[in-house]
Motif scaffolding. Structure first.
Motif, PDB file in Angstrom:
ATOM      1  N   PRO A 248      20.253 -62.472  -2.129  1.00  0.00           N
ATOM      2  CA  PRO A 248      19.800 -61.584  -3.218  1.00  0.00           C
ATOM      3  C   PRO A 248      18.876 -62.319  -4.172  1.00  0.00           C
ATOM      4  O   PRO A 248      18.997 -63.523  -4.387  1.00  0.00           O
ATOM      5  CB  PRO A 248      21.109 -61.181  -3.914  1.00  0.00           C
TER       6      PRO A 248
ATOM      7  N   ARG B  70      11.003 -55.260   0.597  1.00  0.00           N
ATOM      8  CA  ARG B  70      12.332 -55.795   0.369  1.00  0.00           C
ATOM      9  C   ARG B  70      13.130 -55.703   1.674  1.00  0.00           C
ATOM     10  O   ARG B  70      12.656 -55.168   2.683  1.00  0.00           O
ATOM     11  CB  ARG B  70      13.043 -55.012  -0.754  1.00  0.00           C
ATOM     12  N   THR B  71      14.339 -56.209   1.656  1.00  0.00           N
ATOM     13  CA  THR B  71      15.191 -56.151   2.838  1.00  0.00           C
ATOM     14  C   THR B  71      15.667 -54.721   3.085  1.00  0.00           C
ATOM     15  O   THR B  71      15.762 -53.918   2.152  1.00  0.00           O
ATOM     16  CB  THR B  71      16.428 -57.056   2.680  1.00  0.00           C
TER      17      THR B  71
ATOM     18  N   PRO C 146      18.724 -52.405   3.746  1.00  0.00           N
ATOM     19  CA  PRO C 146      20.175 -52.528   3.530  1.00  0.00           C
ATOM     20  C   PRO C 146      20.947 -52.550   4.847  1.00  0.00           C
ATOM     21  O   PRO C 146      20.829 -51.640   5.665  1.00  0.00           O
ATOM     22  CB  PRO C 146      20.513 -51.270   2.717  1.00  0.00           C
ATOM     23  N   GLY C 147      21.701 -53.608   5.058  1.00  0.00           N
ATOM     24  CA  GLY C 147      22.544 -53.719   6.237  1.00  0.00           C
ATOM     25  C   GLY C 147      21.811 -53.989   7.536  1.00  0.00           C
ATOM     26  O   GLY C 147      22.420 -53.971   8.615  1.00  0.00           O
TER      27      GLY C 147
ATOM     28  N   ASN D  10      20.337 -47.936  12.614  1.00  0.00           N
ATOM     29  CA  ASN D  10      20.422 -47.902  11.145  1.00  0.00           C
ATOM     30  C   ASN D  10      19.215 -47.253  10.473  1.00  0.00           C
ATOM     31  O   ASN D  10      19.128 -47.226   9.254  1.00  0.00           O
ATOM     32  CB  ASN D  10      20.622 -49.304  10.545  1.00  0.00           C
TER      33      ASN D  10
ATOM     34  N   GLU E 229      24.461 -46.452   7.991  1.00  0.00           N
ATOM     35  CA  GLU E 229      25.357 -47.117   8.930  1.00  0.00           C
ATOM     36  C   GLU E 229      25.878 -46.064   9.905  1.00  0.00           C
ATOM     37  O   GLU E 229      26.715 -45.241   9.568  1.00  0.00           O
ATOM     38  CB  GLU E 229      26.537 -47.759   8.180  1.00  0.00           C
TER      39      GLU E 229
END
Length: 434
Positions: free
Chosen positions: A240, A320-321, A323-324, A364, A433
């Motif tokens: 993060p 950005r990344t 999520p998951g 995902n 997810e």
């Protein structure tokens, strides 16, 4: 509690808080840094003439070696092929947003016109302020200016009579007040003369230095010294907040004329992809030759990255990344900073000829009624010399996977094979997810 005592207690806690409160990078500056994604590191000092490790050859060296290093090497340092505009143009072409230059490495040799020591670039046959010249060129081409500075200083502690060592008691600013004061004078010069956007402090002990910079100019982003800066490695997972991996193209930071083994352009591009998928910045190193030219092996890799970034930088900057979801096999992911747009980096594909189609299943990521897909850099309308070929990128949403069908239609090399990652843009998706 009476009013006087209450006031004393409040005053005590106020003083304590102000004493221990640490100044930090401004949030807006941190966001801008995370948006940039890719920077160029430059390790260069007068010992590039020898092709040795930068500075560290002084540790464990004989006094004769140390004295010749400090007194003789500057006399032969003449980088007459140094062209800061050419450097800046090349770095700009790679898609880099910032450049970090070694103003002073551990050896203590200053690459700027300083009043603090004679051990500097002005006392060489070259006799010009290299830092000032480079800063001017970087700004000319719209690149952010980063200055590397080592608070440790082998020449300084040698003159004090201390053993040259990175972990000696007097090597750091925490136990050597004279060194700390000296460093602060030099940092003040750098800030006042060159107004850097970024500063990188390479030292085991640097807390006082970092606070000094924040007080001197709160608009400077401090990287090493305040954020995670893994060296020569990439974290196993996402981290993060801001972080930055710094890494060499070969095995050494400074110029190594012999016995060097370079990473391929493809390897470096894949490292950039992995770092961005994990939320970090990639600070990739260049080690100029002693004459100021960039070695051809390094220029080749910079230009390979330049072509790839010219096509695909949208998936690298302002992202950005996911999520998951960092990767799935040889596929990596980023997402647009403020949109539900995914960038899908398809790496390590063998013999993918121009105009041929391949299908991939993504987890995902779920399409919506407004989803569109495309390959960055190509118009999805035509394959050169193959008019009957329809290269349009398509997708099908299955129950638990999104299937994309991709044709590599953009001709980038004469042999019609593109060895580097292809990036697919998928808009208006849901990240979930399954």
């Amino acid at each position: 509690m009476n009013s006087n005592r209450k006031f004393t207690v409040i005053l005590f806690f106020a003083i304590s808080f102000s004493t221990f409160a640490q100044l930090r990078n401004k949030p807006a500056i941190v966001e801008d840094f995370m948006d940039m994604g890719f920077g160029i590191f430059i390790h260069w000092s007068m010992d590039s003439q020898l092709g040795s490790v930068i500075s560290h050859s002084m540790v464990g060296a004989s006094e004769d070696y140390v004295q010749r290093y400090m007194n003789e090497l500057p006399k032969t340092f003449y980088p007459d092929k140094f062209d800061p505009d050419e450097w800046a143009r090349l770095f700009k072409l790679t898609g880099a947003e910032y450049v970090v230059f070694t103003t002073k490495h551990h050896n203590g040799f200053c690459m700027w016109d300083t009043e603090t020591t004679d051990f500097n670039i002005m006392n060489t046959p070259y006799g010009k302020d290299i830092t000032g010249m480079l800063v001017k060129s970087l700004r000319k081409y719209g690149l952010k200016v980063g200055l590397y500075f080592s608070p440790e200083d082998f020449s300084f502690i040698n003159k004090q009579g201390h053993l040259i060592s990175r972990k000696g008691e007097m090597s750091g600013v925490d136990k050597n007040p004279e060194l700390l004061a000296y460093d602060k004078k030099q940092i003040a010069e750098l800030i006042e003369n060159y107004s850097p956007d970024i500063m990188f402090f390479d030292s085991f002990k640097k807390a006082d230095i970092v606070q000094f910079v924040h007080k001197k100019d709160p608009n400077i982003m401090v990287t090493r010294g305040e954020i995670n800066t893994p060296e020569q490695k990439i974290p196993d997972t996402a981290i993060p907040g801001p972080w930055e991996t710094c890494m060499t193209m070969g095995t050494q930071w400074a110029y190594k004329p012999t016995n060097e083994v370079y990473k391929s352009g493809k390897e470096l591009i894949n490292k950039l992809i992995e770092i961005r998928a994990k939320g970090g910045n990639f600070l990739m190193n260049v080690g100029p030759k002693p004459d100021g030219a960039i070695p051809i092996e390094q220029e080749e890799r910079l230009r390979e990255i330049a072509l790839w970034m010219f096509v695909n930088q949208e998936g690298v900057k302002n992202v950005r990344t996911v999520p998951g979801l960092i990767k799935d096999g040889d596929i990596w992911f980023t997402k647009a900073k403020n949109e539900n747009t995914a960038y899908v980096f398809i790496t390590n594909q063998q013999h993918w000829f121009k105009g041929f189609r391949r299908n991939f299943l993504l987890k995902n990521i779920k399409a919506t009624k407004n989803t569109q897909v495309s390959v960055l850099g190509q118009n999805d309308k035509v394959v050169e010399y193959w008019p009957e070929n329809d290269p349009k990128t398509t997708f099908v949403q299955h129950k638990d996977r999104l299937e994309i069908s991709v044709s590599k239609a953009h001709r980038l090399y004469n042999n019609k094979i593109w060895p580097n990652a292809i990036v697919v843009k998928v808009t208006n998706v849901e990240f979930s997810e399954f």
